[in-house]
Design a protein around this motif. Structure first.
Motif, short mmCIF file in Angstrom:
data_model
loop_
_atom_site.label_atom_id
_atom_site.label_comp_id
_atom_site.label_asym_id
_atom_site.label_seq_id
_atom_site.Cartn_x
_atom_site.Cartn_y
_atom_site.Cartn_z
N GLU A 113 -2.23 17.61 -12.37
CA GLU A 113 -1.78 17.32 -11.01
C GLU A 113 -2.39 16.03 -10.46
OE1 GLU A 113 -2.12 20.70 -8.37
OE2 GLU A 113 -1.85 22.10 -10.03
N ILE A 114 -2.38 14.98 -11.27
CA ILE A 114 -2.97 13.72 -10.82
C ILE A 114 -1.96 12.92 -10.01
CG2 ILE A 114 -2.40 12.58 -13.02
CD1 ILE A 114 -4.99 10.92 -12.60
N HIS A 115 -2.40 12.44 -8.85
CA HIS A 115 -1.54 11.66 -7.96
C HIS A 115 -2.34 10.47 -7.42
CE1 HIS A 115 0.82 15.35 -7.94
NE2 HIS A 115 -0.24 15.98 -7.48
N CYS A 116 -1.67 9.36 -7.20
CA CYS A 116 -2.28 8.19 -6.56
C CYS A 116 -1.87 8.17 -5.09
CB CYS A 116 -1.83 6.90 -7.24
SG CYS A 116 -2.42 6.73 -8.93
N VAL A 117 -2.84 8.05 -4.21
CA VAL A 117 -2.58 8.02 -2.77
C VAL A 117 -3.05 6.67 -2.26
CG1 VAL A 117 -2.93 9.23 -0.58
CG2 VAL A 117 -3.04 10.50 -2.73
N LYS A 118 -2.12 5.78 -2.03
CA LYS A 118 -2.50 4.39 -1.70
C LYS A 118 -2.32 4.02 -0.23
CE LYS A 118 -1.77 2.20 -6.20
NZ LYS A 118 -1.06 1.13 -6.92
N LEU A 124 -7.08 6.70 -2.73
CA LEU A 124 -7.78 7.57 -3.67
C LEU A 124 -6.83 8.11 -4.72
CD1 LEU A 124 -6.91 10.72 -2.75
CD2 LEU A 124 -8.44 10.18 -0.88
N MET A 125 -7.43 8.71 -5.75
CA MET A 125 -6.69 9.52 -6.71
C MET A 125 -7.04 10.97 -6.45
SD MET A 125 -6.39 7.77 -10.47
CE MET A 125 -7.97 6.96 -10.58
N ARG A 126 -6.07 11.83 -6.58
CA ARG A 126 -6.27 13.27 -6.36
C ARG A 126 -5.81 14.01 -7.61
NH1 ARG A 126 -4.08 14.65 -0.93
NH2 ARG A 126 -6.17 14.00 -0.31
N CYS A 454 0.47 17.27 -0.92
CA CYS A 454 0.65 17.00 -2.34
C CYS A 454 1.29 15.63 -2.46
CB CYS A 454 1.57 18.04 -2.98
SG CYS A 454 1.00 19.72 -2.77
N TRP A 455 1.20 15.02 -3.60
CA TRP A 455 1.75 13.68 -3.77
C TRP A 455 2.65 13.65 -5.00
CZ3 TRP A 455 0.71 10.63 0.34
CH2 TRP A 455 -0.31 11.09 1.18
N LYS A 456 3.51 12.69 -5.02
CA LYS A 456 4.59 12.67 -5.99
C LYS A 456 4.13 12.62 -7.45
CE LYS A 456 7.92 10.40 -2.97
NZ LYS A 456 8.70 9.19 -2.73
N ILE A 457 4.81 13.36 -8.30
CA ILE A 457 4.65 13.25 -9.74
C ILE A 457 5.90 12.54 -10.25
CG2 ILE A 457 4.43 14.52 -11.89
CD1 ILE A 457 3.17 16.78 -10.30
N PHE A 458 5.71 11.49 -10.98
CA PHE A 458 6.85 10.66 -11.32
C PHE A 458 7.54 11.11 -12.60
CE2 PHE A 458 5.92 8.12 -7.87
CZ PHE A 458 4.60 7.74 -7.87
N THR A 486 9.80 4.63 -5.67
CA THR A 486 8.49 4.95 -6.21
C THR A 486 7.47 3.97 -5.64
OG1 THR A 486 9.44 5.79 -8.23
CG2 THR A 486 7.14 5.17 -8.32
N LYS A 487 6.43 4.54 -4.98
CA LYS A 487 5.50 3.69 -4.28
C LYS A 487 4.33 3.23 -5.14
CE LYS A 487 4.76 6.66 -0.99
NZ LYS A 487 4.18 7.25 0.23
N TYR A 488 4.00 3.99 -6.17
CA TYR A 488 2.79 3.69 -6.90
C TYR A 488 3.11 3.46 -8.39
CZ TYR A 488 1.42 6.34 -2.82
OH TYR A 488 1.29 6.82 -1.55
N PRO A 489 2.33 2.61 -9.05
CA PRO A 489 2.56 2.42 -10.49
C PRO A 489 2.17 3.65 -11.27
CG PRO A 489 0.56 1.28 -9.78
CD PRO A 489 1.23 1.80 -8.54
N SER A 490 2.98 3.96 -12.27
CA SER A 490 2.59 5.03 -13.17
C SER A 490 1.66 4.44 -14.21
CB SER A 490 3.82 5.63 -13.84
OG SER A 490 4.44 4.67 -14.65
N ALA A 491 1.07 5.32 -15.01
CA ALA A 491 0.14 4.82 -16.04
C ALA A 491 0.43 5.56 -17.33
CB ALA A 491 -1.28 5.02 -15.59
N GLY A 492 1.63 5.39 -17.82
CA GLY A 492 2.02 6.17 -19.00
C GLY A 492 1.82 5.42 -20.29
N GLY A 493 1.04 4.34 -20.27
CA GLY A 493 0.90 3.53 -21.46
C GLY A 493 0.07 4.21 -22.52
#
Length: 493
Positions: A113-118, A124-126, A454-458, A486-493
């Motif tokens: 359940e990791i989310h970026c809150v910018k 923060l990250m939650r 809660c914050w978005k899961i992409f 989508t407001k935040y970059p994902s990190a799926g690399g």
């Protein structure tokens, strides 16, 4: 007799689950240690990306500092952990924290359940680590290596840092100063647990709803402990209510640190309940208290004072102090705030945004002479298919018992819809009679735990654009989704 009364209060706290078990404490310690190891691996990876000399990579470090209820040692069995990631000068928030660290965390076993809150004052990250919720902001110091035991009150570490890092460090600095200034840490912790429990039960806990937040209660509690350094727990509870029931607001509350008293700036006493931050005498705790919420807090202080005058008796009944506030008996009418979104992921963003604007709604209602008591409890209407959150605010007698709710809604909608970057959800305001309250809303707020947004899961199946390191042009640090919402970059690399 005070000893017996204090013991009965401690037993009540244990019965209510306010003190975590040794096993739960150990679990939290292990989670923090695991997070520290992740952060150390992260900072060395970033140092390598920056092409620092091998010697510097080996010596560089970052750390984790806990604050909030966990940092003060007053967390409950279901509390989350507020942890600050403190990194060196070369580790940036935009790329290294929100992309590189996010990328490292995302695939870890036990992390979910990791989310970026910018788009907030303190980004923060939650996420959850081994089942424990963690809020992780970031602060960047102007040093090449951050020691594990970094003294965050040392001016050398605080010089020339950016504003976001300064705000992120505020909670750590407040906690540390409170630890230094209270005469008896154990008494302070027990008192603060009691006061937070009381504020939750009586509906006066929650900064977003215009009431007292955790930092407010911590400073007020520390102040009483300073004034009565040798008092028992039962006497401290009694003195807490007596002190603030009779306090000459808006005179600021300020912890004593041996320095000369700070002069009062008349312009700064415009707050209803000014409380100074102990780490910076020129700064006040951020507050959303309005005229009507100030009135309720004062009433509850007076009630607590009346009920605790004989708190030293051995057979004193503590249950009365913590009796849940009877909303459905106190008010005949309620303002119903219905918030919904197309899906559960969008709802978290939308509800969090609406709640962050509640102060405007409170002030607007006061302007139309319809003050209210904003019950902090958040409900869900299970009879409605769309994801939703519902709030019921008690309507106090005013010049009119039926405010022009449509004009209020129109004004509130303008504030809420302005600047929101996601998909706007629904927002409905209406007035309901107490007889129209659903069964779930007739419950007191004792069993209702305020929920964080809660914050978005992409959707990682979307087309993504690779993001390359600024320092290693061929090194991919993550991906940006192409969805414009989508407001935040994902990190799926």
């Amino acid at each position: 007799m005070e000893g017996e009364s204090s013991l009965s209060l401690l037993q009540l706290m244990a019965k209510e689950g306010l003190v975590p078990s040794p096993e739960e404490e150990e679990r939290r310690k292990n989670v923090v240690e695991k997070l520290k190891k992740i952060i150390m691996a992260w900072v060395k990876k970033v140092a390598w990306q920056r092409r620092l000399p091998t010697k510097h990579i080996a010596e560089t470090s970052a750390t984790i500092l806990t604050y909030g209820s966990y940092g003060l040692g007053v967390h409950g069995s279901d509390s989350d952990i507020d942890a600050l990631c403190v990194g060196p000068v070369f580790a940036t928030m935009a790329e290294d924290f929100f992309i590189v660290l996010h990328n490292m965390l995302k695939g870890r076993e036990g992390l979910s359940e990791i989310h970026c809150v910018k788009d907030v004052k303190v980004p923060l990250m939650r996420f959850k680590l081994d089942g424990i919720s963690i809020d992780l902001p970031y602060a960047q110091l102007k040093v090449l290596s951050v020691p594990e035991d970094v003294d965050i009150l040392n001016p050398c570490f605080l010089s020339d840092i950016d504003e976001t890092s300064w705000k992120s460090l505020s909670g750590i600095r407040v906690n540390k100063r409170i630890h230094q200034l209270v005469p008896n840490l154990e008494n302070f912790q027990s008192l603060l647990r009691c006061i937070k429990f009381w504020a939750t039960r009586r509906g006066v806990y929650g900064n977003l709803n215009g009431f007292l937040g955790g930092v407010h209660l911590a400073i007020l509690t520390a102040f009483v402990c300073q004034c009565h350094p040798n008092a028992s727990l039962s006497a401290l509870v009694s003195n807490f209510f007596k002190t603030f029931a009779l306090w000459p607001w808006p005179t600021p509350v300020e912890l004593q640190d041996g320095a000369m008293p700070t002069t009062i700036n008349p312009a700064e006493t415009q707050f209803f309940m000014p409380i100074r931050l102990p780490c910076s005498p020129s700064e006040y705790c951020h507050s959303n208290i309005t005229r009507c919420t100030f009135y309720k807090i004062r009433v509850e202080f007076l009630r607590g004072h009346k009920l605790t005058k004989d708190a030293g008796r051995p057979n004193f009944d503590w249950e009365n102090i913590f009796e849940p506030f009877p909303y459905s008996k106190k008010y005949m009418r309620f303002i119903k705030i219905y918030v919904s979104a197309a899906n559960q992921d969008d709802l978290g963003d939308w509800v969090g945004w609406v709640k962050s604007r509640f102060r405007f709604l409170l002030i607007k209602l006061e302007e139309v002479q319809s003050p209210c008591d904003p019950n902090p409890a958040e409900y869900v209407d299970v009879d409605v298919e769309e994801p939703n959150a519902v709030f019921y605010w008690g309507l106090l007698p005013g010049k009119t018992n039926f405010p022009d709710i449509e004009s209020v809604k129109e004004a509130f909608w303008k504030v809420v819809s302005n600047g929101y970057q996601g998909s706007l959800g629904r927002l409905e305001l209406s007035i309901v009679q107490v007889s129209q309250l659903p069964n779930y809303a007739r419950l007191d707020n004792a069993s209702r735990k305020g929920t964080k947004a809660c914050w978005k899961i992409f959707d990682y199946n979307q087309q993504r654009i690779p993001i390359y390191s600024q320092h290693l042009p061929d090194y991919v640090v993550g991906y940006m989704t192409t969805n414009r919402d989508t407001k935040y970059p994902s990190a799926g690399g």
